[in-house]
Enzyme design. Sequence first.
Site, mmCIF file in Angstrom:
data_model
loop_
_atom_site.group_PDB
_atom_site.id
_atom_site.type_symbol
_atom_site.label_atom_id
_atom_site.label_comp_id
_atom_site.label_asym_id
_atom_site.label_seq_id
_atom_site.Cartn_x
_atom_site.Cartn_y
_atom_site.Cartn_z
ATOM 1 N N PHE A 88 3.889 -0.912 29.117
ATOM 2 C CA PHE A 88 4.074 -2.326 28.799
ATOM 3 C C PHE A 88 2.743 -2.939 28.355
ATOM 4 O O PHE A 88 1.706 -2.698 28.973
ATOM 5 C CB PHE A 88 4.595 -3.031 30.064
ATOM 6 C CG PHE A 88 4.933 -4.471 29.889
ATOM 7 C CD1 PHE A 88 6.140 -4.860 29.322
ATOM 8 C CD2 PHE A 88 4.056 -5.456 30.317
ATOM 9 C CE1 PHE A 88 6.467 -6.202 29.176
ATOM 10 C CE2 PHE A 88 4.383 -6.805 30.178
ATOM 11 C CZ PHE A 88 5.577 -7.168 29.609
ATOM 12 N N ASN A 193 4.201 -8.154 38.510
ATOM 13 C CA ASN A 193 4.884 -8.625 37.307
ATOM 14 C C ASN A 193 5.994 -7.612 37.065
ATOM 15 O O ASN A 193 5.824 -6.660 36.310
ATOM 16 C CB ASN A 193 3.916 -8.693 36.122
ATOM 17 C CG ASN A 193 4.630 -9.002 34.817
ATOM 18 O OD1 ASN A 193 5.746 -9.530 34.835
ATOM 19 N ND2 ASN A 193 4.009 -8.672 33.697
ATOM 20 N N PRO A 194 7.123 -7.775 37.753
ATOM 21 C CA PRO A 194 8.180 -6.760 37.675
ATOM 22 C C PRO A 194 9.054 -6.990 36.443
ATOM 23 O O PRO A 194 8.913 -7.997 35.756
ATOM 24 C CB PRO A 194 8.979 -7.032 38.955
ATOM 25 C CG PRO A 194 8.857 -8.514 39.138
ATOM 26 C CD PRO A 194 7.509 -8.913 38.592
HETATM 27 C C1 LIG Z 1 6.716 -5.927 33.147
HETATM 28 S S1 LIG Z 1 5.861 -4.419 33.440
HETATM 29 C C2 LIG Z 1 4.317 -5.041 34.057
HETATM 30 C C3 LIG Z 1 3.170 -4.109 33.936
HETATM 31 C C4 LIG Z 1 1.803 -4.718 34.327
HETATM 32 N N1 LIG Z 1 1.776 -5.065 35.732
HETATM 33 C C5 LIG Z 1 1.518 -5.943 33.494
HETATM 34 O O1 LIG Z 1 1.608 -7.057 34.007
HETATM 35 O O2 LIG Z 1 1.191 -5.782 32.314
HETATM 36 C C6 LIG Z 1 6.673 -3.814 34.909
HETATM 37 C C7 LIG Z 1 6.173 -2.451 35.384
HETATM 38 O O3 LIG Z 1 6.838 -2.125 36.605
HETATM 39 C C8 LIG Z 1 7.279 -0.766 36.568
HETATM 40 N N2 LIG Z 1 8.451 -0.681 37.465
HETATM 41 C C9 LIG Z 1 9.665 -1.248 37.271
HETATM 42 N N3 LIG Z 1 10.473 -1.010 38.328
HETATM 43 C C10 LIG Z 1 9.745 -0.284 39.208
HETATM 44 C C11 LIG Z 1 10.013 0.247 40.496
HETATM 45 N N4 LIG Z 1 11.201 0.052 41.098
HETATM 46 N N5 LIG Z 1 9.055 0.936 41.128
HETATM 47 C C12 LIG Z 1 7.831 1.135 40.524
HETATM 48 N N6 LIG Z 1 7.498 0.633 39.307
HETATM 49 C C13 LIG Z 1 8.456 -0.059 38.659
HETATM 50 C C14 LIG Z 1 7.607 -0.512 35.109
HETATM 51 O O4 LIG Z 1 7.593 0.853 34.807
HETATM 52 C C15 LIG Z 1 6.478 -1.314 34.432
HETATM 53 O O5 LIG Z 1 5.323 -0.524 34.248
#
Ligand SMILES: C[S@@+](CC[C@H](N)C(=O)[O-])C[C@H]1O[C@@H](n2cnc3c(N)ncnc32)[C@H](O)[C@@H]1O
Length: 286
Positions: A88, A193-194
Amino acid sequence: MNMLIDEVTRAAQRLAAAGVDSPRGDAEQIAAHVHGVARGRLHTVPDADFDARFWAEGARREAREPLQHITGRAYFRYLELEVGPGVFVPRPETEVMTGWAIEQLRAMDAADPLVADLGTGSGAIALAIAQEVPRAQVHAVEGDPLARPWTERNIARCAAAAPHTGGRVTLHSGDFSGALADLDGTADLVISNPPYIPVGASVPPEVGEYEPTAALYAGADGLDAIRVVERAARRLLRPGGRVAVEHGAVQGAAVYWVFAEENGWKETRNHADLAGLDRFVTAIWP
Ligand SMILES: C[S@@+](CC[C@H](N)C(=O)[O-])C[C@H]1O[C@@H](n2cnc3c(N)ncnc32)[C@H](O)[C@@H]1O
């Protein structure tokens, strides 16, 4: 006007026609990338240095590939990060939430504040906190195996430039629902930031066609991952610890209630981003 500036103007017109949001800025950044100069020095590139890569990269942007995939770089607070397919691209609105967390950590009476970044992606939030909060120990969790090589590269890049920053971020693989169980009850701050886009919502091509699905969608109302983060934060935080979670612009009220007093939280607050849109919720674990 030199030839390159003229080309940039023509490219910007093409990008505008393709629906790109900031056509002039993107055309300039592509030109700066191709010629290896700062954007403010484009006028100094000699006409003899015309490079066909400018039009090749411009065509990729015209097809709505994200600018950061073309240049391979994203900027987040004081960091330059490597990004590309599989991870992302960090966004400016997340910088505001990260700034809130940095202020909280600096004001805390904790010698080595312990932080969990749930869903770290490129490592943007985790690395910014490590860079700006002296002695913070940051545990970054990522579940997507395609994203983790990027996180590792960015941690290594920061460690090479400033060992005290990269060395204080530890990457953990796996789902954030059960992550970091050995730290339960000890974290000073949990930040995330999910994914928060409702399944089926329409998104621009840069997002839908290029960003990893795992980073975007979270159930019918977009709140599935935020509910998981809330449960993980409850488990991880020490008494008095803080949580910060990003959400979509219309989700502020719903996310407020996920972190409401009824669920044990106190001082739950909605916060806006730089555009004035509701963007993240913070709360304290009593
Ligand atoms: C919107 S991106 C945000 C990435 C970074 N924190 C940013 O703000 O640029 C959400 C991230 O959460 C990870 N992710 C989503 N669901 C997850 C889960 N259940 N457990 C671990 N990682 C997860 C995704 O793969 C992604 O890399």
